[in-house]
Design a protein around this motif. Sequence first.
Motif, PDB file in Angstrom:
ATOM      1  N   UNK A  11       0.819  -1.211   0.000  1.00 37.52           N
ATOM      2  CA  UNK A  11       0.000   0.000   0.000  1.00 37.52           C
ATOM      3  C   UNK A  11       0.849   1.255   0.000  1.00 37.52           C
ATOM      4  N   UNK A  12       2.028   1.193   0.632  1.00 38.68           N
ATOM      5  CA  UNK A  12       2.787   2.414   0.916  1.00 38.68           C
ATOM      6  C   UNK A  12       3.904   2.681  -0.075  1.00 38.68           C
ATOM      7  N   UNK A  13       4.737   1.679  -0.348  1.00 41.38           N
ATOM      8  CA  UNK A  13       5.948   1.907  -1.128  1.00 41.38           C
ATOM      9  C   UNK A  13       5.738   1.684  -2.618  1.00 41.38           C
ATOM     10  N   UNK A  64       5.543   8.143  -3.251  1.00 41.07           N
ATOM     11  CA  UNK A  64       4.784   9.059  -4.102  1.00 41.07           C
ATOM     12  C   UNK A  64       4.867  10.488  -3.588  1.00 41.07           C
ATOM     13  N   UNK A  65       4.886  10.660  -2.254  1.00 41.23           N
ATOM     14  CA  UNK A  65       4.916  11.981  -1.646  1.00 41.23           C
ATOM     15  C   UNK A  65       5.395  11.843  -0.207  1.00 41.23           C
ATOM     16  N   UNK A  66       5.681  12.982   0.427  1.00 44.76           N
ATOM     17  CA  UNK A  66       6.089  12.917   1.836  1.00 44.76           C
ATOM     18  C   UNK A  66       4.918  12.472   2.705  1.00 44.76           C
ATOM     19  N   UNK A  67       3.690  12.789   2.295  1.00 45.30           N
ATOM     20  CA  UNK A  67       2.523  12.349   3.061  1.00 45.30           C
ATOM     21  C   UNK A  67       2.432  10.828   3.067  1.00 45.30           C
ATOM     22  N   UNK A  68       2.674  10.201   1.928  1.00 45.06           N
ATOM     23  CA  UNK A  68       2.661   8.745   1.850  1.00 45.06           C
ATOM     24  C   UNK A  68       3.843   8.163   2.619  1.00 45.06           C
ATOM     25  N   UNK A  69       4.980   8.845   2.592  1.00 44.40           N
ATOM     26  CA  UNK A  69       6.155   8.365   3.322  1.00 44.40           C
ATOM     27  C   UNK A  69       5.904   8.309   4.822  1.00 44.40           C
ATOM     28  N   UNK A  70       5.003   9.150   5.317  1.00 47.69           N
ATOM     29  CA  UNK A  70       4.654   9.085   6.741  1.00 47.69           C
ATOM     30  C   UNK A  70       4.111   7.702   7.080  1.00 47.69           C
ATOM     31  N   UNK A  71       3.354   7.114   6.169  1.00 47.17           N
ATOM     32  CA  UNK A  71       2.813   5.780   6.421  1.00 47.17           C
ATOM     33  C   UNK A  71       3.928   4.755   6.559  1.00 47.17           C
ATOM     34  N   UNK A  72       4.999   4.940   5.791  1.00 44.00           N
ATOM     35  CA  UNK A  72       6.139   4.027   5.925  1.00 44.00           C
ATOM     36  C   UNK A  72       6.770   4.160   7.299  1.00 44.00           C
TER      37      UNK A  72
END
Length: 210
Positions: A11-13, A64-72
């Motif tokens: 979902x994240x990476x 995809x973005x820093x917002x998505x990287x937060x999920x990682x």
Amino acid sequence: MSEEERTWARMVDRRSVNRGDLRRTALLGAFDELLREQTLEQVNVAEISRRAGVTRSAFYFYFESKAVAVLALMAELYDDASEATDLLVKAEGDPRERVRNVVATLFDSVDRTPHTYRALLEARASTPSVQELWDAGRAEFATMVADMIRRERGNGNAVDGPDAAALAAVLLDLNDYSIERHARGTGPGREQHIDAITHLWIQGIYGSTS
């Protein structure tokens, strides 16, 4: 890597995740450092990349973005929640102890990195795709809890009540909001908060405080 980790990673990476990937690890480490100093909005990808010692394009190779990287960055919390939920839905031993352990585990995870959880809240509020990814992950937990409620009712351990799926969703909503307040430093003290949530779970599923 567990099935839960694989699901979260997909979902994240953007790439197949190898948590030993040094560039990815460096990027997440730099991101985490910056979030201790700034809000998610204030952090920029160029600074993340500079601190990690990689190019800016390397960041977008993974995320995809820093917002998505937060999920990682929240993968450890997701793993903790997965393990705790597994113990909960096995329905072995004292229900109150099981539920309290799950709630305490979630609070422990947030207490380790409150700045990351606050960034997650910011990312969910500002980026619909992040909220959708978070909801998809949480839906897995809701399904597991709903199945447990049905089994406990069928075994005569839990009382009849609202639709199991609806009850599971509402109880998880309670967890989410309570953890959000805790991360922001509002609401009851930690132990009182955990006690109250545990009480509501037990009442909602088993109809008893014992």
